[in-house]
Design a protein around this motif. Structure first.
Motif, PDB file in Angstrom:
ATOM      1  N   GLU A 294       0.805  -1.222   0.000  1.00  0.00           N
ATOM      2  CA  GLU A 294       0.000   0.000   0.000  1.00  0.00           C
ATOM      3  C   GLU A 294       0.836   1.269   0.000  1.00  0.00           C
ATOM      4  O   GLU A 294       0.291   2.373  -0.032  1.00  0.00           O
ATOM      5  CB  GLU A 294      -0.939   0.001   1.211  1.00  0.00           C
ATOM      6  CG  GLU A 294      -1.948  -1.146   1.178  1.00  0.00           C
ATOM      7  CD  GLU A 294      -2.885  -1.115   2.371  1.00  0.00           C
ATOM      8  OE1 GLU A 294      -2.504  -0.521   3.400  1.00  0.00           O
ATOM      9  OE2 GLU A 294      -3.987  -1.672   2.265  1.00  0.00           O
TER      10      GLU A 294
ATOM     11  N   PHE B 170       3.159   2.175   2.439  1.00  0.00           N
ATOM     12  CA  PHE B 170       3.569   2.652   3.755  1.00  0.00           C
ATOM     13  C   PHE B 170       4.989   2.179   4.078  1.00  0.00           C
ATOM     14  O   PHE B 170       5.309   0.999   3.936  1.00  0.00           O
ATOM     15  CB  PHE B 170       2.592   2.185   4.830  1.00  0.00           C
ATOM     16  CG  PHE B 170       1.225   2.805   4.694  1.00  0.00           C
ATOM     17  CD1 PHE B 170       1.029   4.151   4.971  1.00  0.00           C
ATOM     18  CD2 PHE B 170       0.153   2.042   4.255  1.00  0.00           C
ATOM     19  CE1 PHE B 170      -0.227   4.733   4.836  1.00  0.00           C
ATOM     20  CE2 PHE B 170      -1.111   2.613   4.120  1.00  0.00           C
ATOM     21  CZ  PHE B 170      -1.299   3.962   4.395  1.00  0.00           C
TER      22      PHE B 170
ATOM     23  N   LYS C 111      -0.852   4.900  -3.690  1.00  0.00           N
ATOM     24  CA  LYS C 111       0.337   4.261  -3.147  1.00  0.00           C
ATOM     25  C   LYS C 111       1.471   5.272  -2.999  1.00  0.00           C
ATOM     26  O   LYS C 111       2.177   5.297  -1.980  1.00  0.00           O
ATOM     27  CB  LYS C 111       0.767   3.113  -4.054  1.00  0.00           C
ATOM     28  CG  LYS C 111       1.726   2.138  -3.420  1.00  0.00           C
ATOM     29  CD  LYS C 111       1.965   0.938  -4.346  1.00  0.00           C
ATOM     30  CE  LYS C 111       2.816  -0.110  -3.659  1.00  0.00           C
ATOM     31  NZ  LYS C 111       3.081  -1.267  -4.551  1.00  0.00           N
TER      32      LYS C 111
ATOM     33  N   ASN D   9       0.774   7.596  -0.070  1.00  0.00           N
ATOM     34  CA  ASN D   9       1.092   6.942   1.199  1.00  0.00           C
ATOM     35  C   ASN D   9       2.597   6.932   1.446  1.00  0.00           C
ATOM     36  O   ASN D   9       3.062   7.114   2.584  1.00  0.00           O
ATOM     37  CB  ASN D   9       0.556   5.515   1.207  1.00  0.00           C
ATOM     38  CG  ASN D   9      -0.956   5.451   1.295  1.00  0.00           C
ATOM     39  OD1 ASN D   9      -1.601   6.407   1.716  1.00  0.00           O
ATOM     40  ND2 ASN D   9      -1.525   4.338   0.876  1.00  0.00           N
TER      41      ASN D   9
ATOM     42  N   LYS E  92       3.638  10.503   2.521  1.00  0.00           N
ATOM     43  CA  LYS E  92       3.215  10.821   3.888  1.00  0.00           C
ATOM     44  C   LYS E  92       4.036  10.054   4.929  1.00  0.00           C
ATOM     45  O   LYS E  92       4.451  10.613   5.947  1.00  0.00           O
ATOM     46  CB  LYS E  92       1.726  10.495   4.059  1.00  0.00           C
ATOM     47  CG  LYS E  92       0.786  11.453   3.353  1.00  0.00           C
ATOM     48  CD  LYS E  92      -0.662  11.059   3.588  1.00  0.00           C
ATOM     49  CE  LYS E  92      -1.610  12.024   2.893  1.00  0.00           C
ATOM     50  NZ  LYS E  92      -3.041  11.616   3.090  1.00  0.00           N
ATOM     51  N   SER E  93       4.271   8.784   4.678  1.00  0.00           N
ATOM     52  CA  SER E  93       4.935   7.958   5.692  1.00  0.00           C
ATOM     53  C   SER E  93       6.440   8.184   5.749  1.00  0.00           C
ATOM     54  O   SER E  93       7.089   7.753   6.706  1.00  0.00           O
ATOM     55  CB  SER E  93       4.639   6.471   5.452  1.00  0.00           C
ATOM     56  OG  SER E  93       5.112   6.053   4.180  1.00  0.00           O
TER      57      SER E  93
END
Length: 283
Positions: free
Chosen positions: A28, A30, A210, A213, A216-217
């Protein structure tokens, strides 16, 4: 084939690897630290386990750079590898060739901010860090190992390093500025992924969610908090005591204008003037 994630030290290579490993090697997008193992460093000692070399001689593994890459490519897969090495040769031994490499991303950073990051990472004064950056014969290795240069990387000077990758005709290279990645992370990541897929002649739709994510991570605050809670696998021990040096130090807040006095700022501007113009760092 090998796809390089290349840079001079302390220029954003780890962050870019975090972004790419999250996108390509997670379901995903992360990030977690184990994903970085999918984009390993070259050269490392283990790459030369099958070859007869003298670990006490600084440049001896360079004789086997190509053979080590041939061994890596036996898996018949796309192999992302990180390096700080110049794209050049030592004693007539080339770092790589067209047979083993399909392309590269080179991430460059304003040298005035590279200097302050080198100060923190290697525990240097500003003048020592500047000397480090200007040294055309500079190499790095794991300083914690005694008389073992198996993982030696010939980085040369900051200028020679980036120019060796962008001024060559061996392989396609996309130049990315750390500052652009910082300001427009998602857009630049999309450019990078599309460059990789075009180079591989693959046609896949960009996975926006994807990538979002991944962005952001892996933002700086998240990475810094992660290091505080559980450590970071690429941080190094201090030379002065037993604690580790924080890997995520200042990040985007690293600003040479607020760190150095006017006289030193002028000195850096003079030394790097041509490079700053070439890379559009002068406004």
């Amino acid at each position: 084939m090998i796809f390089w994630i290349a840079s001079y030290p302390k220029s954003g290579n780890t962050w870019l690897r975090a972004l790419l490993s999250s996108y390509f090697y997670s379901e995903e997008g992360f990030f977690n630290q184990d994903l970085l193992k999918n984009i390993d460093q070259f050269p490392e000692k283990r790459h030369f386990s099958d070859f007869n070399y003298d670990p006490k001689i600084v440049t001896d593994t360079s004789k086997f750079w190509i053979k080590a890459q041939e061994k890596i490519n036996l898996n018949n897969e796309l192999n992302f590898l990180k390096t700080h090495n110049i794209l050049g040769s030592i004693n007539n031994s080339n770092f790589t060739n067209k047979k083993n490499t399909i392309g590269a991303i080179y991430i460059v950073r304003d040298p005035r901010n590279v200097l302050t990051s080198l100060q923190n990472h290697y525990e240097l004064s500003k003048d020592e860090a500047l000397k480090f950056m200007l040294n055309e014969k500079k190499y790095i290795h794991d300083y914690q190992t005694k008389n073992d240069f198996s993982d030696f990387q010939f980085i040369s000077s900051w200028e020679k390093n980036y120019q060796s990758w962008i001024n060559q005709k061996i392989l396609p290279v996309k130049l990315i500025r750390y500052e652009d990645l910082t300001v427009n992370t998602l857009d630049v990541l999309k450019e990078i992924i599309e460059f990789i897929q075009n180079t591989l002649q693959e046609k896949e739709d960009f996975n926006f969610l994807k990538a979002q994510n991944a962005v952001k991570s892996t933002n700086f605050e998240n990475m810094k908090n992660m290091e505080k809670k559980s450590g970071f696998l690429e941080s190094v021990l201090s030379k002065n005591d037993i604690k580790k040096i924080p890997f995520f130090h200042l990040g985007p807040k690293n600003d040479w204008k607020s760190i150095f006095d006017k006289s030193y700022q002028n000195k850096l501007n003079s030394i790097f003037e041509n490079n700053l113009k070439e890379l559009n760092y002068l406004k």
